[in-house]
Design a protein around this motif. Sequence first.
Motif, short mmCIF file in Angstrom:
data_model
loop_
_atom_site.label_atom_id
_atom_site.label_comp_id
_atom_site.label_asym_id
_atom_site.label_seq_id
_atom_site.Cartn_x
_atom_site.Cartn_y
_atom_site.Cartn_z
N HIS A 23 0.78 -1.15 -0.15
CA HIS A 23 -0.02 -0.09 0.14
C HIS A 23 0.84 1.12 -0.16
O HIS A 23 1.86 1.42 0.95
N TYR A 80 -3.94 3.43 6.56
CA TYR A 80 -4.55 2.18 6.01
C TYR A 80 -4.69 1.05 7.04
O TYR A 80 -3.99 1.00 8.01
N VAL A 97 -10.10 -1.26 3.59
CA VAL A 97 -9.75 -1.25 2.28
C VAL A 97 -9.97 -2.38 1.39
O VAL A 97 -10.05 -2.34 0.27
N TYR A 110 -10.29 -0.23 -5.29
CA TYR A 110 -8.99 -0.05 -4.63
C TYR A 110 -7.80 0.12 -5.88
O TYR A 110 -6.99 0.93 -5.81
#
Length: 336
Positions: free
Chosen positions: A31, A40, A45, A100
Amino acid sequence: MTYDLTADHAARFARIALGHVTREYPHKADHVMTGDADVYTPRAVHPIFYGSFDWHSCVHGYWLLARVRRLFPDLAEAAAIDALFADAFTPAKVEAERAYLDRPSARGFERPYGWAWLLMLAAELVQAGSPHAATLRPLADAFVARFRDFLPLLTYPVRAGQHANTGFALVLAVRYAEVAGDTALRGLLTERAHGWFGADRDAQAWEPSGEDFLSPILMEATAMAALLPRAAFARWFAAFLPRVAAREPAALFTPATVSDRSDGKIAHLDGLNLSRAWAFHSLAAAIDAPETQAILRDAADRHLAASLDAVAGDYMGEHWLASFALLALGDRPALS
């Protein structure tokens, strides 16, 4: 000893995967944060693939469950798998996973290992006739598009023994292309494999490296076996590994030693033994010479013996190794 997938193996693997695909922590993220708004947390997510230490391991944990559910429908764990899938594979959750990928910083997210495993999961759901196959399709389509965009840009294949390995991704992606009837994707995979590997000869197995879980040599060969016509592959293989009858290169036929299974990187070597076993069996099925088949199958069994019992015990291996054991035992073609 010859190893085959049994209901006992399947049940054990299912219990392992059920124990980690919804385990959110510990977690290793792929990420990129471009600001404070990108902070995060896994489940926020990735509402489906938040467990199993990392995204790709969670994906292939779901693949494991889908596969044993299809192959052994009477498993005691079937009801738990069905309940998990009903909760996980909803349109809203699939769309969140797909969205995403729209992040500008996510271009290289899970490339190509996670891409290929997602397609492997999608193929398994299609083969099972699962209603979840249609639900997952938008995410599969997104990764197919990524393969189509990326492969022409990849001038040189990645020959490393870890996640970026090109050959391994080709093997999994072609499975999806065949199951989904995507002839354009299969054609692209074949074209690129020819360009990258078609002229390779007399492979020198400078492996394993200390953190490998894939064999660069065997993954290349397995990709060519999956993509070339049988006769063409036999010619290519004879030139690529001309000393198989002597079990050379010797390093390729020798199972790796795993010194510390609590070390996540060193534990990769158990995965190497299992993925080599899968590759040896796949290669044996792709050729017609009984003597060579016997050598390859013996190598597969020796690699399985070295690591099959290591799929559980420490989370650094437990969150992923059962998937590779299932490849080695139950995701290989039968000899003709």
